[in-house]
Design a protein around this motif. Structure first.
Motif, mmCIF file in Angstrom:
data_model
loop_
_atom_site.group_PDB
_atom_site.id
_atom_site.type_symbol
_atom_site.label_atom_id
_atom_site.label_comp_id
_atom_site.label_asym_id
_atom_site.label_seq_id
_atom_site.Cartn_x
_atom_site.Cartn_y
_atom_site.Cartn_z
ATOM 1 N N GLU A 113 11.956 10.527 -11.223
ATOM 2 C CA GLU A 113 12.913 10.365 -12.308
ATOM 3 C C GLU A 113 14.252 9.907 -11.739
ATOM 4 O OE1 GLU A 113 14.999 12.940 -15.930
ATOM 5 O OE2 GLU A 113 13.562 13.880 -14.564
ATOM 6 N N VAL A 114 14.855 8.901 -12.363
ATOM 7 C CA VAL A 114 16.153 8.385 -11.941
ATOM 8 C C VAL A 114 17.148 8.644 -13.063
ATOM 9 C CG1 VAL A 114 17.461 6.342 -11.268
ATOM 10 C CG2 VAL A 114 15.101 6.621 -10.482
ATOM 11 N N THR A 115 18.234 9.303 -12.741
ATOM 12 C CA THR A 115 19.203 9.706 -13.768
ATOM 13 C C THR A 115 20.427 8.802 -13.815
ATOM 14 O OG1 THR A 115 20.240 11.237 -12.201
ATOM 15 C CG2 THR A 115 18.482 12.111 -13.621
ATOM 16 N N GLU A 116 20.479 7.788 -12.951
ATOM 17 C CA GLU A 116 21.639 6.901 -12.944
ATOM 18 C C GLU A 116 21.735 6.124 -14.253
ATOM 19 O OE1 GLU A 116 22.656 4.946 -8.924
ATOM 20 O OE2 GLU A 116 20.486 5.223 -8.867
ATOM 21 N N GLU A 117 22.980 5.835 -14.624
ATOM 22 C CA GLU A 117 23.190 5.053 -15.828
ATOM 23 C C GLU A 117 22.864 3.586 -15.576
ATOM 24 O OE1 GLU A 117 27.073 5.570 -17.402
ATOM 25 O OE2 GLU A 117 26.884 7.749 -17.643
ATOM 26 N N ALA A 118 22.409 2.920 -16.632
ATOM 27 C CA ALA A 118 22.078 1.504 -16.541
ATOM 28 C C ALA A 118 22.646 0.786 -17.759
ATOM 29 C CB ALA A 118 20.571 1.317 -16.469
ATOM 30 N N PRO A 119 23.034 -0.469 -17.601
ATOM 31 C CA PRO A 119 23.663 -1.187 -18.710
ATOM 32 C C PRO A 119 22.698 -1.604 -19.812
ATOM 33 C CG PRO A 119 23.467 -2.626 -16.807
ATOM 34 C CD PRO A 119 23.042 -1.271 -16.365
ATOM 35 N N THR A 120 21.394 -1.714 -19.513
ATOM 36 C CA THR A 120 20.412 -2.137 -20.511
ATOM 37 C C THR A 120 19.151 -1.302 -20.372
ATOM 38 O OG1 THR A 120 19.319 -3.774 -19.100
ATOM 39 C CG2 THR A 120 21.280 -4.515 -20.341
ATOM 40 N N ASP A 121 18.330 -1.311 -21.426
ATOM 41 C CA ASP A 121 17.062 -0.583 -21.377
ATOM 42 C C ASP A 121 16.144 -1.155 -20.301
ATOM 43 O OD1 ASP A 121 17.763 1.165 -23.375
ATOM 44 O OD2 ASP A 121 16.804 0.013 -24.985
ATOM 45 N N ALA A 122 16.156 -2.497 -20.140
ATOM 46 C CA ALA A 122 15.281 -3.130 -19.152
ATOM 47 C C ALA A 122 15.616 -2.658 -17.741
ATOM 48 C CB ALA A 122 15.405 -4.644 -19.253
ATOM 49 N N ILE A 123 16.894 -2.589 -17.443
ATOM 50 C CA ILE A 123 17.293 -2.135 -16.105
ATOM 51 C C ILE A 123 16.998 -0.645 -15.943
ATOM 52 C CG2 ILE A 123 19.255 -1.816 -14.549
ATOM 53 C CD1 ILE A 123 20.436 -4.390 -15.752
ATOM 54 N N ARG A 124 17.222 0.132 -16.993
ATOM 55 C CA ARG A 124 16.936 1.562 -16.917
ATOM 56 C C ARG A 124 15.446 1.791 -16.638
ATOM 57 N NH1 ARG A 124 19.966 3.002 -20.521
ATOM 58 N NH2 ARG A 124 18.674 2.560 -22.344
ATOM 59 N N LYS A 125 14.579 1.004 -17.254
ATOM 60 C CA LYS A 125 13.144 1.127 -17.023
ATOM 61 C C LYS A 125 12.749 0.645 -15.628
ATOM 62 C CE LYS A 125 11.901 0.653 -21.913
ATOM 63 N NZ LYS A 125 11.246 -0.199 -22.938
ATOM 64 N N ALA A 126 13.533 -0.279 -15.072
ATOM 65 C CA ALA A 126 13.209 -0.822 -13.745
ATOM 66 C C ALA A 126 13.687 0.070 -12.614
ATOM 67 C CB ALA A 126 13.822 -2.216 -13.595
ATOM 68 N N LEU A 127 14.641 0.958 -12.879
ATOM 69 C CA LEU A 127 15.230 1.768 -11.807
ATOM 70 C C LEU A 127 14.213 2.656 -11.076
ATOM 71 C CD1 LEU A 127 18.748 2.776 -13.207
ATOM 72 C CD2 LEU A 127 18.270 1.585 -11.054
ATOM 73 N N PRO A 128 13.287 3.349 -11.749
ATOM 74 C CA PRO A 128 12.315 4.157 -10.997
ATOM 75 C C PRO A 128 11.474 3.318 -10.028
ATOM 76 C CG PRO A 128 12.343 4.825 -13.301
ATOM 77 C CD PRO A 128 13.165 3.568 -13.213
ATOM 78 N N GLY A 129 11.081 2.109 -10.443
ATOM 79 C CA GLY A 129 10.315 1.252 -9.551
ATOM 80 C C GLY A 129 11.137 0.770 -8.372
ATOM 81 N N ALA A 130 12.413 0.449 -8.616
ATOM 82 C CA ALA A 130 13.286 0.032 -7.517
ATOM 83 C C ALA A 130 13.493 1.170 -6.528
ATOM 84 C CB ALA A 130 14.631 -0.430 -8.083
ATOM 85 N N ASP A 131 13.596 2.400 -7.053
ATOM 86 C CA ASP A 131 13.721 3.578 -6.190
ATOM 87 C C ASP A 131 12.437 3.800 -5.402
ATOM 88 O OD1 ASP A 131 14.945 6.318 -5.472
ATOM 89 O OD2 ASP A 131 13.037 6.865 -6.417
ATOM 90 N N GLN A 132 11.305 3.539 -6.014
ATOM 91 C CA GLN A 132 10.012 3.668 -5.337
ATOM 92 C C GLN A 132 9.915 2.704 -4.159
ATOM 93 O OE1 GLN A 132 6.647 2.091 -7.538
ATOM 94 N NE2 GLN A 132 5.382 3.868 -6.972
ATOM 95 N N ILE A 133 10.386 1.470 -4.344
ATOM 96 C CA ILE A 133 10.394 0.488 -3.261
ATOM 97 C C ILE A 133 11.282 0.977 -2.119
ATOM 98 C CG2 ILE A 133 11.120 -1.851 -2.622
ATOM 99 C CD1 ILE A 133 10.365 -2.680 -5.519
ATOM 100 N N TYR A 134 12.431 1.542 -2.467
ATOM 101 C CA TYR A 134 13.336 2.079 -1.444
ATOM 102 C C TYR A 134 12.637 3.152 -0.613
ATOM 103 C CZ TYR A 134 16.508 5.712 0.223
ATOM 104 O OH TYR A 134 17.107 6.684 0.974
ATOM 105 N N ARG A 135 11.979 4.113 -1.275
ATOM 106 C CA ARG A 135 11.352 5.204 -0.545
ATOM 107 C C ARG A 135 10.162 4.713 0.285
ATOM 108 N NH1 ARG A 135 9.273 8.758 -4.078
ATOM 109 N NH2 ARG A 135 9.798 7.602 -5.973
ATOM 110 N N ASP B 215 0.827 -1.208 0.000
ATOM 111 C CA ASP B 215 0.000 0.000 0.000
ATOM 112 C C ASP B 215 0.858 1.253 0.000
ATOM 113 O OD1 ASP B 215 -2.241 -1.606 0.048
ATOM 114 O OD2 ASP B 215 -2.594 -1.388 2.207
ATOM 115 N N THR B 216 1.970 1.204 0.745
ATOM 116 C CA THR B 216 2.868 2.354 0.795
ATOM 117 C C THR B 216 3.549 2.564 -0.557
ATOM 118 O OG1 THR B 216 3.272 1.901 3.139
ATOM 119 C CG2 THR B 216 4.782 3.421 2.060
ATOM 120 N N ILE B 217 3.927 1.481 -1.206
ATOM 121 C CA ILE B 217 4.509 1.594 -2.556
ATOM 122 C C ILE B 217 3.505 2.256 -3.495
ATOM 123 C CG2 ILE B 217 5.287 0.283 -4.576
ATOM 124 C CD1 ILE B 217 6.459 -1.785 -2.632
#
Length: 397
Positions: free
Chosen positions: A185-207, A176-178
């Motif tokens: 927006e996440v500006t970190e570099e990622a090695p693939t498009d899939a990981i780049r697309k997953a980074l905002p969601g991973a950051d959301q879980i962190y917050r 519910d909190t997620i």
């Protein structure tokens, strides 16, 4: 307030001026910072380390009369300082024997100034760690993963022995909190498009996890993280790496003994450690391969993003820790057992068929690999930089 206090026991038969001169000489030779409390025991038990300097013989009866008061103020072992003069050591031995008869713990600190100073410094660090653990609240978000059939904890024992509260938190509270946490927006570099697309969601879980921890007033947590794979199609690996590096203990898979081990390590050493499982063991050489998909950012020299190994989705962490001395550590869920062994991280590696962070560690004693193959405390263990066996053993005993 000083971390260490010195209290005194003195027989009325001895000349105070002479005893005072010996006291100044003896304590001065230890080269430690301390608060001198003398015969005033009113705040005994309030410091990281309380030392009772048995200044003279003939003090055994005095100690026995004081004991009920001291036990009310502290449940810690009794540490008796003994000099080599005025029958100080003889009286200390009699007092310690009496304590043992009462089923109480204690130790006589006696020897060269260098030895006693080193021992006091260790006991002070352990006392500080125990004070940090008092009143800690640790959350279990969800339940231990279904495969962790040996990784639960005895909440009553944990509370009684370390004054740590274990709190169950429904997984739905995190979900519910997620859902209420906006993507950023996440500006970190990622090695693939899939990981780049997953980074905002991973950051959301962190917050969201950070929010749950603050709302519940937690100093640490462990999460049934594999549920996130289906619930939000992402992973908690990035969140745990960040939270641990920020000082909040954060463990994987709902493994409560692993979380307790990480909390103990943080209280003593200031780092949470790397929660990992052995992937390969060579009993003859003592080499072991440990792996997991997350590691605290403050433990590594550099890191890379990858997918989560088992699922191939989300964001996993491949961290490279500095090679050199390490300690492998684990406590059981009822705190009745522990494993502590020193070794060396001889290389980091990045094989594709394992969890992303991979460490090859050689134990100092190859025979100790037998523990993993005959009597392990679950599968996850905590890897700590540096050699810390003496400190951890002191705290746990």
């Amino acid at each position: 307030m000083m971390k260490t206090a010195v209290y005194t026991l003195t027989s009325g038969l001895h000349d105070e001026e002479a005893v005072g001169a010996v006291t100044c000489e003896f304590l001065g030779g230890l080269q430690m910072d301390y608060e001198y409390r003398g015969a005033d025991f009113s705040d005994y038990g309030s410091h990281a380390l309380d030392l009772i300097f048995v200044r003279t013989g003939g003090t055994e009866g005095l100690f026995r009369r004081l004991l009920p008061e001291l036990r009310e103020r502290s449940s810690r072992p009794f540490y008796l300082l003994a000099s080599g003069k005025s029958n100080s050591l003889a009286a200390s031995l009699e007092i310690l024997s009496f304590l043992r008869q009462q089923g109480l713990k204690g130790e006589v600190l006696h020897g060269s100034a260098a030895y006693v100073s080193k021992r006091i410094a260790l006991l002070e660090r352990v006392g500080e760690a125990l004070r940090r653990l008092q009143g800690c609240r640790l959350g279990i978000v969800g339940e231990p993963s279904d495969w962790l059939i040996a990784s639960h904890a005895d909440k009553t024992m944990v509370r009684n022995r370390l004054d740590i509260e274990l709190e169950d938190i429904p997984m739905q509270e995190l979900l519910d909190t997620i859902a209420r946490t906006p993507l950023a927006e996440v500006t970190e570099e990622a090695p693939t498009d899939a990981i780049r697309k997953a980074l905002p969601g991973a950051d959301q879980i962190y917050r969201a996890l950070r929010c749950v921890a603050e709302r519940r007033r937690l100093q640490g947590l462990t999460i049934r993280c594999f549920d996130l794979l289906t619930a939000v199609h992402n992973t908690g690996c990035l969140a745990l790496a960040r939270l641990n590096s920020e000082g909040l203990v954060a463990g994987c898979e709902g493994d409560v003994p692993a979380m307790l081990s990480m909390m103990i390590a943080r209280s003593l050493l200031g780092v949470s450690g790397f929660q990992a499982n052995p992937a390969r063991i060579d009993p003859e050489s003592g080499e072991m391969l440990f792996a997991h998909c997350t590691i605290p950012f403050n433990l590594v020299e550099r890191y890379e993003y990858d997918t989560h190994f088992e699922s191939g989705i989300g964001v996993g962490i491949r961290g490279y820790m500095k090679e050199g001395p390490v300690t492998i550590f684990k406590v059981s869920g009822d705190l009745s057992r522990c494993f502590i062994e020193e070794g060396d991280l001889i290389r980091n590696q990045a094989q594709p068929d394992l969890c992303r962070t991979q460490q090859v560690i050689r134990l100092g004693d190859p025979a100790r690999t037998a523990y993993f193959l005959t009597d392990p405390i679950g599968n996850h263990h905590i890897i700590l930089p540096g050699h810390h066996k003496e400190e951890l053993e002191e705290l746990l005993k």
